[in-house]
Design an enzyme around this catalytic site. Structure first.
Site, short mmCIF file in Angstrom:
data_model
loop_
_atom_site.label_atom_id
_atom_site.label_comp_id
_atom_site.label_asym_id
_atom_site.label_seq_id
_atom_site.Cartn_x
_atom_site.Cartn_y
_atom_site.Cartn_z
N GLU A 105 70.24 -109.88 -16.93
CA GLU A 105 70.71 -108.52 -17.27
C GLU A 105 69.84 -107.48 -16.59
O GLU A 105 69.65 -106.39 -17.09
CB GLU A 105 70.75 -108.29 -18.80
CG GLU A 105 69.83 -109.13 -19.64
CD GLU A 105 68.35 -108.79 -19.47
OE1 GLU A 105 67.75 -109.30 -18.52
OE2 GLU A 105 67.81 -108.04 -20.32
N ASP A 138 79.19 -110.68 -21.03
CA ASP A 138 79.58 -110.62 -19.61
C ASP A 138 80.33 -109.32 -19.31
O ASP A 138 80.07 -108.65 -18.30
CB ASP A 138 80.50 -111.80 -19.27
CG ASP A 138 79.70 -113.10 -19.11
OD1 ASP A 138 78.46 -113.04 -19.18
OD2 ASP A 138 80.34 -114.16 -18.93
P1 GH3 Z 1 64.63 -106.39 -23.66
O1 GH3 Z 1 65.11 -105.15 -24.26
O2 GH3 Z 1 63.15 -106.58 -23.86
O3 GH3 Z 1 65.04 -106.56 -22.25
O4 GH3 Z 1 65.27 -107.55 -24.48
P2 GH3 Z 1 66.45 -108.50 -24.03
O5 GH3 Z 1 67.01 -109.14 -25.24
O6 GH3 Z 1 67.42 -107.75 -23.21
O7 GH3 Z 1 65.71 -109.50 -23.09
P3 GH3 Z 1 65.67 -111.03 -23.03
O8 GH3 Z 1 65.00 -111.43 -21.77
O9 GH3 Z 1 65.03 -111.58 -24.32
O10 GH3 Z 1 67.12 -111.51 -23.06
C1 GH3 Z 1 67.96 -111.39 -21.97
C2 GH3 Z 1 69.29 -111.97 -22.31
O11 GH3 Z 1 70.26 -111.75 -21.32
C3 GH3 Z 1 69.20 -113.44 -22.56
C4 GH3 Z 1 70.38 -114.03 -21.82
O12 GH3 Z 1 71.16 -114.84 -22.66
C5 GH3 Z 1 71.17 -112.81 -21.46
N1 GH3 Z 1 71.88 -113.02 -20.21
C6 GH3 Z 1 71.33 -113.26 -18.99
N2 GH3 Z 1 72.31 -113.43 -18.09
C7 GH3 Z 1 73.49 -113.30 -18.74
C8 GH3 Z 1 74.87 -113.36 -18.32
O13 GH3 Z 1 75.22 -113.57 -17.17
N3 GH3 Z 1 75.81 -113.17 -19.28
C9 GH3 Z 1 75.47 -112.91 -20.58
N4 GH3 Z 1 76.46 -112.71 -21.44
N5 GH3 Z 1 74.19 -112.88 -20.99
C10 GH3 Z 1 73.22 -113.05 -20.08
MG MG Z 2 66.78 -106.93 -21.44
MG MG Z 3 65.37 -109.07 -18.80
#
Ligand code: GH3
Ligand code: MG
Ligand code: MG
Length: 426
Positions: free
Chosen positions: A324, A297
């Protein structure tokens, strides 16, 4: 329950108003006086709300005083001259001067004493006529005093204490002339004194009610203004909450959608380009997995700040698209300008140097960006812009991450030919 009970009691002005309102509701003469600061505001309010009324009543009083000269025709010419002198040389000019005074706005704070003084000129004028009255029981002009008592308490909008003071001086003057000068008969004097007293009591009661209600009206107007301000502020805050992302403080998806719609229409009208950059944090799942969700976060907040700093012109919108992913809407920018901004954002995130030991592309947190730009036509939808930026982002990921890919172009930031197409192990 009242609207007042609802107001937070901490604001001292509101507390003062609520106390004053309670006092007015309970009644009593003392309620007709607010604490000094409130009283001076009330003076202003009273003035504004009664000015026209005062002017009309003074003009009417002037005409009546002048027309009543007809009744003086009943008197022998020598006595009539005395009365006309009082009427046309003393009283009428005083009323006219008082009326003129009401038009001088910078002296408005003296309007009450001035009106009281004009009324006094009128009443003493009538007492003077009583003195000059040649009729046997010298009662020809007495009823004029009753008329003036009615006028002073109701017609000329005198405040309570001015009206009371005026009535006491007037009564005293009449009694002195009747008792010590004219030696009016006991029966007439008794009758007149009681009638004057009764008229004053009735007049004072009406005047008290009018002032009491006007004061409540004044307090209500302040409370309403206060409530209005609070409502407006609350609605501003709610609006802000409804369009901002709680974690990063950037605009949320809803805000982005509405800004995109708005700017899209504008760009269509002006036939100018509109660009969209879509960012995605690289290997963020791995970041979360290694450093924990809270660190994730904090990382998103820093990335959002870095990207948000590039929304510099009116209409530029930085928002969290979801998870993200972030977007930067740049109305007016063409693809090259937008690609440069995207590259600056990418560098800005990289230079935050947030350690990412498990990233497959760098030792720090990085972002990939897809850029798209269009001049909207009437047959195109803004969804096309979003879809193209998304496709470019996907391409940037495929081409190795930590790079910018403008639509239909090769990547920037890293040399595309050297980039390995890697994927983050999940
Ligand atoms: P890529 O380089 O292909 O984008 O890989 P990635 O790991 O960034 O992509 P992926 O879609 O596999 O994972 C995204 C992650 O972002 C998974 C989720 O837990 C995390 N995420 C999404 N929203 C939040 C948030 O509000 N806070 C946190 N700490 N993590 C988050
Ligand atoms: Mg990503
Ligand atoms: Mg993503």
């Amino acid at each position: 329950m009242d609207m007042y009970d609802d107001l937070e009691a901490k604001d001292p002005e509101i507390e003062m108003i609520v106390t004053a309102m309670d006092a007015l509701r309970k009644g009593g003469i003392r309620s007709l006086r607010f604490p000094t600061t409130l009283e001076s505001k009330f003076d202003e309010y009273y003035f504004t709300n009664t000015l026209k009324h005062i002017q009309v009543s003074l003009l009417t009083g002037l005409l009546l005083f002048a027309v009543f000269g007809i009744v003086d025709l009943q008197l022998p010419p020598a006595d009539r001259m005395h009365v006309w002198f009082m009427r046309y040389v003393v009283v009428c000019p005083t009323i006219a001067a008082g009326l003129a005074f009401t038009f001088v706005s910078r002296l408005r704070r003296f309007i009450q004493p001035v009106v009281a003084f004009v009324m006094l000129a009128g009443s003493l004028g009538i007492v003077g006529m009583v003195y000059f009255d040649p009729t046997p029981n010298q009662n020809y002009y007495y009823s004029g005093i009753l008329l003036l008592i009615m006028g002073a308490f109701t017609f000329v909008s005198l405040k309570f204490w001015y009206a009371i003071s005026w009535s006491l001086v007037t009564t005293l003057a009449y009694e002195v002339i009747a008792v010590f000068v004219n030696h009016t008969s006991a029966i007439t004097l008794e009758q007149n004194t009681f009638t004057i007293g009764g008229a004053i009591i009735i007049g004072a009661f009406s005047n008290y009610l009018m002032e009491n209600f006007l004061r409540r009206d004044f307090l209500n107007s302040i409370l309403l203004k206060h409530e209005n301000q609070k409502l407006q502020q609350a609605s501003r805050e709610l609006r802000l909450l409804s369009i901002s992302d709680a974690l990063t403080g950037l605009g949320n998806r809803r805000h982005f959608d509405s800004m995109l719609n708005h700017e899209w229409m504008r760009a269509m009208r002006t036939e100018t380009p509109i660009s969209l950059i879509m960012f995605d944090v690289d290997c963020f799942k791995l970041y979360n997995d290694s450093y924990g969700h809270q660190a994730g976060d904090a990382c998103l907040r820093m990335v959002a700040d870095a990207i948000g700093g590039f929304a510099r012109r009116p209409g530029d919108t930085a928002a969290r698209f979801g998870g993200e992913e972030f977007v930067l809407l740049l109305p007016g920018d063409d693809i090259d300008q937008a690609a440069s901004v995207a590259e600056l954002c990418r560098e800005a995130v990289e230079s935050l140097k947030i350690p990412h030991g498990h990233s497959t592309v760098s030792s720090v947190v990085t972002v990939s960006a897809g850029v798209a730009s269009m001049v909207p036509g009437s047959d195109t939808s803004s969804k096309v812009l979003v879809a193209s930026a998304d496709r470019s982002l996907y391409q940037a990921k495929r081409e190795g991450r930590n790079r910018v890919v403008p639509v239909g172009c090769t990547s920037m930031g890293m040399d595309v030919h050297q980039a390995h197409v890697v994927s983050c192990p999940t």
